[in-house]
Design an enzyme around this catalytic site. Structure first.
Site, PDB file in Angstrom:
ATOM      1  N   GLU A  83       0.795  -1.223   0.000  1.00 31.54           N
ATOM      2  CA  GLU A  83       0.000   0.000   0.000  1.00 31.54           C
ATOM      3  C   GLU A  83       0.831   1.279   0.000  1.00 31.54           C
ATOM      4  OE1 GLU A  83      -3.074   0.541  -0.349  1.00 31.54           O
ATOM      5  OE2 GLU A  83      -4.172  -1.287   0.143  1.00 31.54           O
ATOM      6  N   SER A 343     -27.411 -37.224  46.974  1.00 30.18           N
ATOM      7  CA  SER A 343     -26.346 -37.801  47.805  1.00 30.18           C
ATOM      8  C   SER A 343     -25.011 -37.079  47.667  1.00 30.18           C
ATOM      9  CB  SER A 343     -26.145 -39.279  47.420  1.00 30.18           C
ATOM     10  OG  SER A 343     -27.325 -40.018  47.651  1.00 30.18           O
TER      11      SER A 343
END
Length: 689
Positions: A83, A343
């Site tokens: 770029e 339990s």
């Protein structure tokens, strides 16, 4: 004379330049560029910063703040080379790039390349233009000069990588990397990075899900440019072309929905909230939850909590089988819901009994019908085992022995110890703790249950658990003496894994609440605790639901897929050992309940009776790999242990369970026999077809 004119011209030029600079400076101060940080998505991140969930910006964009430290350096190198080659040398404008673009325009009579720098592109993204004109371009150039005066090159790149368009409502490299490749930009491959370099130029025309050919062509041009620039070898660029462009846009992560919702409520307005969750573990548990939900039924949900027993950090938590599943009330966080634990509290009763020196693992305790001042507990299968060791009683989760021990220890002492560990049980209003606590007669959340079990994994020291990072060590308290904690852990480590599961070096306990409403399983190794709850959020009964068959398989599967390594269970501390019954003091060889009275109406066990298969049954068994499938056997009555025989030959060794399986060796009549501990026998004849 000529020298004077030259000096005068030089002075006038300097004055003009100074005036122009002063004018530009004044103009710059009067009309500064809009450089306020852009609004970004709200992030919920895990312990290592990985994204768990995000909320889009108010304008509907997926835009995340970007730091160059979080981006692959190769990507940044390719971006600058493609770029704006002189990005680090110019001050916002690149005259050479402008000249090249103009020459190419004249020579080719079309735009071949642009002259915009990355800084100019940032100016356009920060202040979008409404028209394409010379005036707009000049303004963009002026803004680029202003930006360069205010931001460093690093800051300019980070702003650009936060705002660059990548198709649809994706903005910024992080949103693009997550949506197109499902990974953070730190982990991009070469071809992936090249495509994302090219995409912002024409984000809609090069969208890989809509225009794959254009996307791949743009990617290839980037790779070719890198070869020409000498940034990579031809073979390396060729490898970058090997993979096709992504065919679909991936959804952004939506993990730990309930934890994320709670974090957002507690931290309104914060852009980034960190949790203690481990993304890999979270993904593993959520996958297990989705698969288990299919097996469990359309209205049954489940919840899981995985915690580090030493630090107290919650590493993964699943609040329901599906956050958006209305049939399962998926929006309810069942890790925090108070339910009956069945339990699951029994290990702490046994732990207190060990701590007090009341029993040892091989102490004999009675499992017979008993009357505790009007309270008559029954076992889950409505049968009794007679005399058993304490170890066997806990491993089989027998109810009557647990109540015997709680009666001796005292319910108030149990609840006080649990409160000391930071967990309070929910009891009926205005009622004191009673013996029913042993069998689930109190309420507790999955989170609190996991917190209690950290005491078994952590040598008796229970640690407060949380999914929020702590600045220092979390609160911890002694739940059990370290020797008693080891005794309990040693017993639970010997519990048989559920059918189809491998022994993973973990200890675990199950629980089933009254009426088949809740199934629990909590397992631990030397570092981690994982708790599982299964049931209906509306509290309705689920026929056949149990901790062993419904929750325990999920527990073992979740441990296997959580990604946490199994840590060895704690070693026996000094003074703790598994002592044979013959070596125990006479007073500890048998436990005598202080208050329970035998229920004389049912004190004698009935003779054993085979209830399945019944006498004379003709059983059709499906073939499996050329052999008949195993036949389930079930009995009632009798005194454990039991021995099963088929045609006079023993099946397995003695067992205390009232179920077994038999693999027929062929069709025809067979005789099945069971013998109990008292020598009583029952037989049936069946015909296998």
């Amino acid at each position: 004379m000529r020298l004077k004119r030259a000096l005068l011209a030089l002075c006038l030029t300097a004055l003009a330049g100074t005036g122009a600079m002063a004018g530009l400076g004044a103009l710059d101060r009067a009309f500064p560029p809009p450089l306020d940080p852009p609004a970004t998505a709200t992030e919920i991140v895990g312990r290592d910063g990985s994204l768990l969930r995000a909320l889009a910006t108010p304008d509907g964009a997926w835009r995340f703040r970007v730091s160059l430290d979080d981006v692959d350096p190769r990507f940044v190198e390719m971006l600058v080379a493609y770029e704006d080659r002189r990005f680090f040398d110019h001050s916002g404008l690149d005259p050479l790039a402008f000249g090249r673009a103009a020459f190419q325009l004249v020579a080719n009579r079309r735009i071949v390349s642009g002259g915009s720098t990355i800084t100019m592109q940032l100016a356009r993204l920060t202040e979008p233009r409404t028209e394409r004109s010379l005036a707009a371009k000049l303004k963009q150039m002026a803004r680029a000069l202003q930006i360069e005066r205010r931001l460093s090159k690093r800051e300019i790149l980070e702003r650009y990588l936060t705002l660059a368009p990548y198709g649809g409502n994706l903005e910024g490299i992080r949103a693009a990397s997550l949506a197109w490749y499902g990974k953070e930009p730190k982990r991009l491959g070469l071809g992936e990075a090249a495509l994302l370099v090219a995409l912002p130029q024409l984000p809609e025309r090069r969208r890989p899900d809509r225009h794959p050919e254009a996307a791949e062509a743009a990617r290839d041009r980037v790779l070719d440019r890198m070869v020409v620039a000498g940034l990579m070898e031809t073979q390396e660029a060729a490898r970058g072309r090997d993979h096709a462009a992504p065919a679909r846009r991936r959804p952004l992560p939506f993990l730990a929905a309930h934890a994320a919702e709670a974090a957002l409520r507690d931290h309104p307005g914060e852009g980034r909230v960190r949790l203690t969750l481990d993304r890999r573990a979270q993904e593993g548990l959520e996958e297990v939850a989705r698969e288990a939900a299919v097996r469990l039924g359309p209205k049954v949900s489940l919840a899981m909590v995985l915690a580090d027993a030493q630090s107290g950090d919650i590493l993964a938590e699943v609040g329901s089988a599906g956050f958006f599943d209305e049939a399962r009330f998926g929006w309810i966080d069942m890790t925090r819901a108070v339910r009956s634990p069945g339990s699951a509290l029994k290990p702490f009763i046994y732990g207190l009994a060990f701590e007090e020196g009341m029993v040892a693992q091989e102490t004999i305790i009675a499992d017979r019908p008993s009357n505790f001042s009007g309270y008559r507990p029954k076992n889950f299968d409505l049968a009794y085992q007679g005399d058993v060791s304490v170890r066997t009683a806990l491993q089989m989760s027998l109810n009557v022995p647990a109540v015997h021990l709680l009666d001796a220890v005292g319910p108030a002492r149990l609840t006080t110890r649990l409160r000391h560990a930071g967990v309070g049980l929910a009891l009926p209003r205005d009622e004191a703790a009673g013996l029913a606590i042993a069998l689930g007669g109190a309420g507790i959340s999955l989170r609190d249950l996991v917190q209690l079990y950290t005491g078994l994994a952590n040598r008796g020291l229970a640690t407060a658990i949380s999914d929020r990072p702590a600045e220092g060590p979390r609160a911890a308290a002694t739940l059990l003496d370290h020797r008693a904690a080891w005794q309990v852990a040693d017993i639970l480590a010997g519990v048989t894994p559920p059918e189809g599961a491998n022994q993973r070096g973990i200890a675990y306990k199950t629980g089933t609440s009254y009426g088949y409403r809740d199934a629990w399983s909590v397992g631990f190794d030397g570092r981690h605790v994982l708790g599982v709850w299964v049931g209906r959020p509306d509290g309705a009964a689920v026929p056949g639901l149990s901790g062993y068959t419904s929750a325990a398989p999920v527990l073992f599967d979740a441990f296997a897929r959580s990604g946490v390594g199994i840590a060895a269970l704690p070693r026996a501390p000094a003074g703790a050992a598994r002592t044979a019954r013959a070596d125990l003091p006479v007073t500890m060889r048998r436990f005598a309940s202080p208050r329970a009275v035998p229920d004389d109406a049912r004190v004698a066990e009935p003779a054993p009776q085979i209830v399945f298969p019944p006498e004379g049954a003709r059983v059709e068994l499906g073939a499996a790999q050329g052999e008949a499938a195993p036949l389930a056997l079930k009995l009632q009555g009798g005194r454990a242990p039991f021995r099963w025989l088929a045609n006079g030959r023993p099946l397995d060794g003695p067992t205390r369970r009232r179920t077994a399986s038999w693999q027929p060796d062929g069709a025809g009549f067979s005789t099945l026999t069971v013998i109990d501990a008292a020598g009583r026998a029952a037989s049936v004849k069946v015909h296998v077809e």
